[in-house]
Design a protein around this motif. Structure first.
Motif, PDB file in Angstrom:
ATOM      1  N   LEU A   1       7.481   3.462  -7.547  1.00 32.49           N
ATOM      2  CA  LEU A   1       6.089   3.424  -7.109  1.00 32.49           C
ATOM      3  C   LEU A   1       5.205   2.870  -8.229  1.00 32.49           C
ATOM      4  CD1 LEU A   1       5.855   6.982  -5.474  1.00 32.49           C
ATOM      5  CD2 LEU A   1       6.199   4.798  -4.287  1.00 32.49           C
TER       6      LEU A   1
ATOM      7  N   VAL B   1       0.278   4.395  -5.592  1.00 34.12           N
ATOM      8  CA  VAL B   1      -0.345   5.721  -5.594  1.00 34.12           C
ATOM      9  C   VAL B   1      -1.466   5.754  -6.629  1.00 34.12           C
ATOM     10  CG1 VAL B   1       0.044   8.205  -5.780  1.00 34.12           C
ATOM     11  CG2 VAL B   1       1.918   6.727  -5.061  1.00 34.12           C
TER      12      VAL B   1
ATOM     13  N   ARG C   1       9.691   8.988  -8.926  1.00 29.91           N
ATOM     14  CA  ARG C   1       9.742   7.746  -8.176  1.00 29.91           C
ATOM     15  C   ARG C   1       9.316   6.549  -9.029  1.00 29.91           C
ATOM     16  NH1 ARG C   1       9.100   8.148  -2.717  1.00 29.91           N
ATOM     17  NH2 ARG C   1       9.435   5.911  -2.757  1.00 29.91           N
TER      18      ARG C   1
ATOM     19  N   TYR D   1       5.547  16.021  -4.772  1.00 34.02           N
ATOM     20  CA  TYR D   1       4.721  15.266  -3.826  1.00 34.02           C
ATOM     21  C   TYR D   1       5.358  13.917  -3.509  1.00 34.02           C
ATOM     22  CZ  TYR D   1       1.059  11.699  -3.077  1.00 34.02           C
ATOM     23  OH  TYR D   1       0.338  10.614  -2.642  1.00 34.02           O
TER      24      TYR D   1
ATOM     25  N   GLY E   1       5.757   5.826  -0.158  1.00 25.71           N
ATOM     26  CA  GLY E   1       6.864   4.938   0.171  1.00 25.71           C
ATOM     27  C   GLY E   1       7.033   4.817   1.673  1.00 25.71           C
ATOM     28  N   GLN E   2       6.539   5.813   2.413  1.00 26.04           N
ATOM     29  CA  GLN E   2       6.641   5.739   3.874  1.00 26.04           C
ATOM     30  C   GLN E   2       5.552   4.812   4.395  1.00 26.04           C
ATOM     31  OE1 GLN E   2       7.010  10.281   4.729  1.00 26.04           O
ATOM     32  NE2 GLN E   2       8.015   9.203   6.407  1.00 26.04           N
ATOM     33  N   PRO E   3       5.943   3.659   4.985  1.00 30.48           N
ATOM     34  CA  PRO E   3       4.925   2.747   5.519  1.00 30.48           C
ATOM     35  C   PRO E   3       4.111   3.447   6.599  1.00 30.48           C
ATOM     36  CG  PRO E   3       7.086   1.689   5.431  1.00 30.48           C
ATOM     37  CD  PRO E   3       7.305   3.137   5.147  1.00 30.48           C
TER      38      PRO E   3
ATOM     39  N   PRO F   1       0.820  -1.231   0.000  1.00 28.61           N
ATOM     40  CA  PRO F   1       0.000   0.000   0.000  1.00 28.61           C
ATOM     41  C   PRO F   1       0.849   1.275   0.000  1.00 28.61           C
ATOM     42  CG  PRO F   1      -0.852  -1.588   1.596  1.00 28.61           C
ATOM     43  CD  PRO F   1       0.443  -2.144   1.092  1.00 28.61           C
ATOM     44  N   GLU F   2       1.991   1.237   0.696  1.00 30.40           N
ATOM     45  CA  GLU F   2       2.778   2.473   0.776  1.00 30.40           C
ATOM     46  C   GLU F   2       3.556   2.744  -0.510  1.00 30.40           C
ATOM     47  OE1 GLU F   2       3.476  -0.272   2.433  1.00 30.40           O
ATOM     48  OE2 GLU F   2       5.643  -0.654   2.507  1.00 30.40           O
ATOM     49  N   LYS F   3       3.617   1.722  -1.388  1.00 29.99           N
ATOM     50  CA  LYS F   3       4.354   1.922  -2.638  1.00 29.99           C
ATOM     51  C   LYS F   3       3.395   2.099  -3.818  1.00 29.99           C
ATOM     52  CE  LYS F   3       8.567   0.757  -2.809  1.00 29.99           C
ATOM     53  NZ  LYS F   3       9.768   1.616  -2.863  1.00 29.99           N
TER      54      LYS F   3
ATOM     55  N   LYS G   1      -6.794   2.346   0.526  1.00 29.37           N
ATOM     56  CA  LYS G   1      -5.900   2.582   1.668  1.00 29.37           C
ATOM     57  C   LYS G   1      -4.437   2.536   1.188  1.00 29.37           C
ATOM     58  CE  LYS G   1      -7.350   0.676   5.604  1.00 29.37           C
ATOM     59  NZ  LYS G   1      -7.437  -0.452   6.553  1.00 29.37           N
ATOM     60  N   THR G   2      -4.176   3.314   0.142  1.00 30.15           N
ATOM     61  CA  THR G   2      -2.820   3.452  -0.392  1.00 30.15           C
ATOM     62  C   THR G   2      -2.511   4.951  -0.339  1.00 30.15           C
ATOM     63  OG1 THR G   2      -3.672   3.819  -2.612  1.00 30.15           O
ATOM     64  CG2 THR G   2      -3.188   1.534  -1.993  1.00 30.15           C
ATOM     65  N   TYR G   3      -1.442   5.376  -0.961  1.00 30.98           N
ATOM     66  CA  TYR G   3      -1.266   6.812  -1.163  1.00 30.98           C
ATOM     67  C   TYR G   3      -2.193   7.232  -2.292  1.00 30.98           C
ATOM     68  CZ  TYR G   3       2.594   7.368   2.078  1.00 30.98           C
ATOM     69  OH  TYR G   3       3.338   7.450   3.216  1.00 30.98           O
ATOM     70  N   GLY G   4      -2.680   8.442  -2.186  1.00 27.79           N
ATOM     71  CA  GLY G   4      -3.581   8.936  -3.222  1.00 27.79           C
ATOM     72  C   GLY G   4      -3.362  10.411  -3.463  1.00 27.79           C
ATOM     73  N   PHE G   5      -3.715  10.850  -4.644  1.00 25.28           N
ATOM     74  CA  PHE G   5      -3.563  12.262  -4.984  1.00 25.28           C
ATOM     75  C   PHE G   5      -4.788  12.690  -5.771  1.00 25.28           C
ATOM     76  CE2 PHE G   5      -0.393  15.732  -5.481  1.00 25.28           C
ATOM     77  CZ  PHE G   5      -1.164  16.580  -6.263  1.00 25.28           C
TER      78      PHE G   5
ATOM     79  N   MET H   1       0.012   6.232   4.557  1.00 18.55           N
ATOM     80  CA  MET H   1      -0.927   6.268   3.446  1.00 18.55           C
ATOM     81  C   MET H   1      -2.103   7.205   3.721  1.00 18.55           C
ATOM     82  SD  MET H   1       0.616   3.167   3.747  1.00 18.55           S
ATOM     83  CE  MET H   1      -0.509   1.971   4.440  1.00 18.55           C
ATOM     84  N   HIS H   2      -2.355   8.071   2.768  1.00 14.80           N
ATOM     85  CA  HIS H   2      -3.498   8.982   2.840  1.00 14.80           C
ATOM     86  C   HIS H   2      -3.719   9.498   1.428  1.00 14.80           C
ATOM     87  CE1 HIS H   2      -0.099  11.752   2.751  1.00 14.80           C
ATOM     88  NE2 HIS H   2      -0.939  12.680   2.358  1.00 14.80           N
ATOM     89  N   THR H   3      -4.840  10.116   1.198  1.00 15.23           N
ATOM     90  CA  THR H   3      -5.079  10.715  -0.106  1.00 15.23           C
ATOM     91  C   THR H   3      -5.020  12.227   0.022  1.00 15.23           C
ATOM     92  OG1 THR H   3      -6.293   8.877  -1.047  1.00 15.23           O
ATOM     93  CG2 THR H   3      -6.796  11.050  -1.934  1.00 15.23           C
ATOM     94  N   LEU H   4      -4.002  12.779  -0.617  1.00 17.41           N
ATOM     95  CA  LEU H   4      -3.886  14.235  -0.641  1.00 17.41           C
ATOM     96  C   LEU H   4      -5.014  14.777  -1.509  1.00 17.41           C
ATOM     97  CD1 LEU H   4      -0.711  16.290  -1.133  1.00 17.41           C
ATOM     98  CD2 LEU H   4      -2.588  16.658  -2.718  1.00 17.41           C
TER      99      LEU H   4
ATOM    100  N   PRO I   1      -9.369   7.554  -5.269  1.00 18.12           N
ATOM    101  CA  PRO I   1      -8.235   7.365  -4.342  1.00 18.12           C
ATOM    102  C   PRO I   1      -8.647   7.412  -2.872  1.00 18.12           C
ATOM    103  CG  PRO I   1      -7.625   8.892  -6.080  1.00 18.12           C
ATOM    104  CD  PRO I   1      -9.105   8.655  -6.210  1.00 18.12           C
ATOM    105  N   HIS I   2      -9.704   8.168  -2.570  1.00 21.79           N
ATOM    106  CA  HIS I   2     -10.136   8.269  -1.170  1.00 21.79           C
ATOM    107  C   HIS I   2     -10.601   6.919  -0.619  1.00 21.79           C
ATOM    108  CE1 HIS I   2      -9.916  12.625  -0.565  1.00 21.79           C
ATOM    109  NE2 HIS I   2     -10.334  12.754  -1.818  1.00 21.79           N
TER     110      HIS I   2
END
Lengths: 332, 637
Positions: free
Chosen positions: A103, A62, A100, B312, B464-466, A58-60, A78-82, B469-472, A74-75
């Motif tokens: 990713l 987006v 990156r 970002y 990449g930071q465990p 999840p952290e890798k 449960k990963t990164y989202g933009f 995780m959030h949605t900007l 993305p909301h």
């Protein structure tokens, strides 16, 4: 990762194994606020399943989106989202990927976001061919702003800005995409055929390059009956299959008898299939893994250490330095 | 004083430049402004740059300014087509382009006319004019040449006709390739500059090419020198003390690109736009060697969005543009403000509004830099005032952007972009660079926007930071980065984003005052006008006038102490190159007068009666003009 000590215990080892295993819940975030029956829900389910099956960290991972109903996507991950601004999901995603390449980057964009306000970026994203998986959530209407015709609305669509019906023929995202130099993956899915939707999402994820997936989806709020003719008559959906494309299950074949064997390497045929009006082609229209990715062409593998920066800067400064006489003599 | 000396040296006007020969005593000058102009493509730019570099080597203070036609290939011999370089050479440190030109080398009479009409030449300026047109096969050209020549002589200019073409053809078949080096040779003689330094410049410029090219150019250089020595009856010297430390001679755009390299930023996303593009050109080449990339995006919006995406997910990035591009980026800039993504945006200002004057200098974008993008979008705005500050401002901007997770706008302009001025060679410091991208795990329970109640600052989580995780989102959001449907949260977060500016402001020092801290008039400026303002103030002060100046590098937030400084003076005014209504206009009065940008800011913030004077002619405001403005302001009640 590098937190692991040299004397990693068996427990830590087991914990790490557990860490590599993911459940659907590991990717689910919040309760989607899409309408009941909205095609976005089907796409979300397919994508979450993909993440779990592929054990994407999840952290890798987006998800980048623009603005619109689908761009809320993305909301719910449960990963990164933009969740950025209208039309600009693709350039944002390109920036993420360039900075990156490690990713995994997905893009969620709607028909207004991609084919109208962001159309310039769409064309160029295909040309850059970065390793992104792009989902065009195409419900043929502006939903969030409450029912205005979009470029993909069929001619005659009644909307708040076209009360007597829309005036122009719909834009065909498939033919447009297939017409751009460097196109490397084009597929079409339909939200009401989840099995194929998942297979396409998976194929798109595994393609290296920009995978463009147009997903025809229902909008129960503003165009509830628009896709009925295709949903009610399976023969109006043409499933594409091939040894190098999708393989259709027997269950699926029983329902969808209109099938076509299509080699995804054949772009001319792909363009013909994409240009059809009566039936909706569903499957992989085009795939060419040989197209180079922009980030591979441009990403610098030089790790910019302070020493490298100092050396590089000094080499540049040397070109423009006026040395005092004695210093110059010393150098000489 | 300079003019007086010239008078002595050239008693006769309209010299055919044949009479005198032999060694003459060089006339000592404190400073001189020299121009080399030609049709574009004839190399006057190169000649001027080289002259500047040679003078800098000699220890002279210099300021070079490019003379750029609006078109890429204007028609040959056209009044609007002058291309070249203007070099102010001084015995001491030079901070700006100065007033009008003392000596000009012109490759044809038409480009010269353009400069005369633009009133860029001193009344008795020395003109070294290519004489080939007098014997041209086209009678119209001959007539035009003779007419212009005679008129200039009649007007009091000291015109020397120089057979440059003829002399060059003795060495090369095509005089167009090399006439500029012949001119450089002449100028080396005229200003008593070491010819060897000229040869060094040629090696630097053509070293990568064929040796025969280098040799031919050096021959031309020497020929020019010899010819001038034999045929011109005057020469100057501007004595200077060689600097004891290495000096860097670059223009503002190159300084910005070098700043990007030094700051450790690795991605620059841009779209071609005059006069900003040369910074990215240079950076493209540098990054090929050092690592990093310049992304030429499909448009200005994409360039900004790309930079935001890269920032970002990694280190702070930069996008470089000019006015029209800046307008297009506004929405994306607002997203970076809302998402609290570090970003450096350089706006090399040009004449506006709309397409305006792409190659001309103006300071018209201060308000849009501070207040641009819809809603309340606080950004940091910096404006370098010298070439040296162009370099360091990028390092500062990167640092602020990453410390405060803010957008930092750096405002330069076409004048800084294309002018050269030596400054001490920077010594690289590791502290200039961004730290590596944080990939450490985020503690359980930590929130992506955990704003500090006092400073508004929040740590950002990078993909990449465990655990991070959030949605900007560009939507109003809470500490979890969840979409806020509650207006209360929106107001709170507006407060936090605004507090960051105050937190930065608390770290700033009061700006220095140039001159006494108390007096009759304080002139406030920002950006590229710095050198000219300070020169004008210094000369006023030498006459006993109680004038001082204050130059602001931080425009948003404004540093502390400004009000107290202003209160030390009876009158305060800004001098800027952006529009302000002329009080003498019939329908302009205090109720409707539109003030210059900085004056508006100072008046509204400090409730001090700050007057303004502005000139928007696309050229740097001359120090002489500023002296006149200051004198008038002192006289007014």
């Amino acid at each position: 990762m590098n937190m692991m000590s040299d004397t990693m215990s068996a427990t830590a080892c087991l914990l790490q194994m557990a860490d590599e295993h993911f459940e659907l819940e590991d990717y689910q975030s919040g309760v989607p606020r899409w309408c009941t029956g909205c095609g976005d829900n089907a796409i979300l389910a397919a994508v979450q399943r993909l993440c779990r099956d592929e054990a994407l960290r999840p952290e890798k991972t987006v998800f980048v989106s623009g603005i619109g109903c689908s761009s809320r996507f993305p909301h719910y991950m449960k990963t990164y989202g933009f969740h950025g601004i209208h039309g600009r999901a693709l350039p944002v995603a390109e920036g993420v990927k360039m900075a990156r390449p490690d990713l995994t980057v997905f893009v969620n964009t709607g028909d207004g976001d991609c084919t109208s306000i962001g159309a310039a970026h769409w064309i160029h994203a295909i040309r850059y061919n970065m390793n992104l998986t792009v989902f065009l959530h195409d419900n043929q209407i502006y939903g969030l702003t409450k029912k205005q015709a979009s470029p993909t609305s069929p001619i005659g669509t009644r909307s708040n800005t076209t009360p007597r019906g829309s005036y122009l023929e719909a834009l065909n995202p498939l033919t447009v995409t297939l017409g751009v130099q460097n196109v490397s993956f084009v597929a079409q899915a339909a939200d009401w055929i989840p099995e194929v939707l998942f297979d396409i999402v998976k194929a798109a994820y595994h393609h290296k390059g920009l995978s463009f997936v147009r997903i025809i989806q229902r909008c129960p709020e503003w165009l509830p009956k628009a896709l009925d003719p295709w949903m009610h008559d399976p023969n109006k959906v043409q499933l594409l299959h091939h040894d190098d494309g999708l393989q259709l299950s027997t269950g699926l074949s029983r329902v969808y008898k209109n099938q076509l064997e299509h080699d995804p390497m054949n772009i001319d045929r792909a363009r013909e299939i994409a240009s059809g009006h009566e039936t909706i082609p569903v499957g992989i229209l085009y795939r060419n893994p040989a197209v180079p990715c922009y980030e591979d062409l441009r990403y610098s593998d030089k790790l910019r250490t302070p020493d490298l920066t100092r050396a590089g800067l000094n080499a540049e400064l040397d070109k423009y330095t006026v040395w005092p006489q004695e210093a110059k003599e010393k150098v000489a | 004083m300079n003019e007086m000396i010239i008078e002595k040296s050239t008693k006769k006007t309209g010299n055919k430049a044949k009479a005198a020969a032999g060694k003459k005593a060089a006339i000592k000058l404190k400073e001189h402004i020299v121009e080399i102009i030609s049709d574009s493509g004839e190399g006057a730019q190169k000649c001027g740059q080289s002259l500047g570099a040679i003078a800098a080597q000699m220890g002279n203070g210099i300021w070079t300014t490019e003379i750029i036609p609006a078109e890429i290939r204007p028609p040959a011999r056209s009044v609007a087509g002058a291309s070249g370089n203007r070099i102010r050479i001084g015995a001491g440190y030079i901070t700006n382009g100065g007033d009008e030109t003392d000596l000009v080398v012109a490759f044809n009479e038409q480009v010269l006319l353009g400069r005369v009409r633009a009133k860029e030449l001193k009344p008795n300026c020395v003109i070294l004019l290519e004489s080939m047109w007098r014997s041209h096969s086209d009678q119209k050209i001959v007539a035009s040449y003779i007419e212009t020549h005679d008129r200039l002589v009649a007007a009091g200019y000291k015109v020397y006709e120089i057979p440059m073409e003829q002399e060059c053809k003795k060495i090369v078949a095509d005089a167009k390739r090399g006439k500029n080096m012949f001119a450089l040779g002449m100028l080396c003689y005229l200003y008593s500059l070491e010819l060897k330094l000229g040869a060094d410049q040629i090696v630097l410029a053509f070293g990568k090419k064929d040796q025969s090219v280098v040799d031919a150019n050096i021959k031309l250089l020497e020929a020019g020198h010899k010819w001038a020595e034999a045929n011109l009856d005057f020469c100057y010297s501007i004595p200077a003390v060689r600097s004891t430390e290495p000096q860097l001679v670059v223009n503002g755009n190159t300084a910005i690109a070098l700043g990007v390299l030094a700051s450790g930023m690795e991605i620059c996303a841009m779209y071609p736009i005059t006069p900003a593009t040369s910074a990215s050109h240079y950076l493209s080449e540098v990054f090929e060697k050092v690592g990093g990339m310049v992304h030429q995006a499909e448009d200005e919006i994409a360039a900004c969005a790309f930079a935001i995406g890269a920032s970002y997910a990694g280190k702070c990035t930069i996008t470089i543009t000019s006015g029209p591009g800046y307008s297009l980026k506004q929405e994306a800039i607002g997203l970076a403000v809302m998402g609290e993504i570090p970003l450096v945006v350089v706006n090399v200002q040009r004449g506006g509004p709309s397409t305006g004057q792409p190659t001309k200098m103006e300071q018209g974008d201060l308000m849009t830099a501070i207040f641009g993008s819809h809603g309340d979008a606080p950004k940091v705005v910096l404006a370098p005032g010298t070439i040296e500050e162009c370099f360091y401002s990028i390092i500062t901007a990167r640092k602020i952007a990453e410390t405060f997770n803010m957008v930092v706008v750096v405002l330069t302009d076409a004048a800084l972009a294309t002018s050269q001025q030596p400054f001490p060679r920077p010594k690289f410091s590791e502290t200039w660079m961004a730290p590596p991208v944080d990939q450490s795990p985020v503690a359980a329970g930590a929130k992506p926007y955990d704003w500090d109640e006092t400073t508004g600052l929040a740590r950002r989580f990078i993909p990449g930071q465990p655990g991070g995780m959030h949605t900007l989102t560009g939507l109003a959001h809470d500490r979890d980065s969840h979409v806020a449907y509650d207006a209360e949260i929106n107001e709170q977060t507006l407060r936090f984003r605004s507090l960051k500016l105050a937190a930065l402001q608390k770290t700033l020092k009061a700006p220095p005052v140039f001159g006494d801290p108390k007096g009759d008039l304080l002139v406030v400026g920002w950006g590229s006008t710095k050198g000219a303002i300070e020169e004008a103030v210094a000369s006023m002060r030498a006459e006993g006038k109680k004038v001082s100046s204050m130059h602001l590098q931080f425009l948003q937030p404004l540093p502390p102490g400004i009000k107290e400084i202003m209160q030390g003076f009876k009158k305060v005014m800004t001098i800027e190159s952006n529009w302000s209504d002329r009080p003498e206009d019939q329908i302009i009065d205090e109720n409707n007068r539109r003030y210059s940008a900085l004056a508006i800011l100072l008046r509204s913030r400090y409730l001090v009666d700050v007057d303004c004077w502005s000139e928007v002619k696309g050229q740097p405001i001359k120090p002489g003009t500023m002296r006149r403005v200051m004198s008038e302001k002192l006289k007014k009640h």
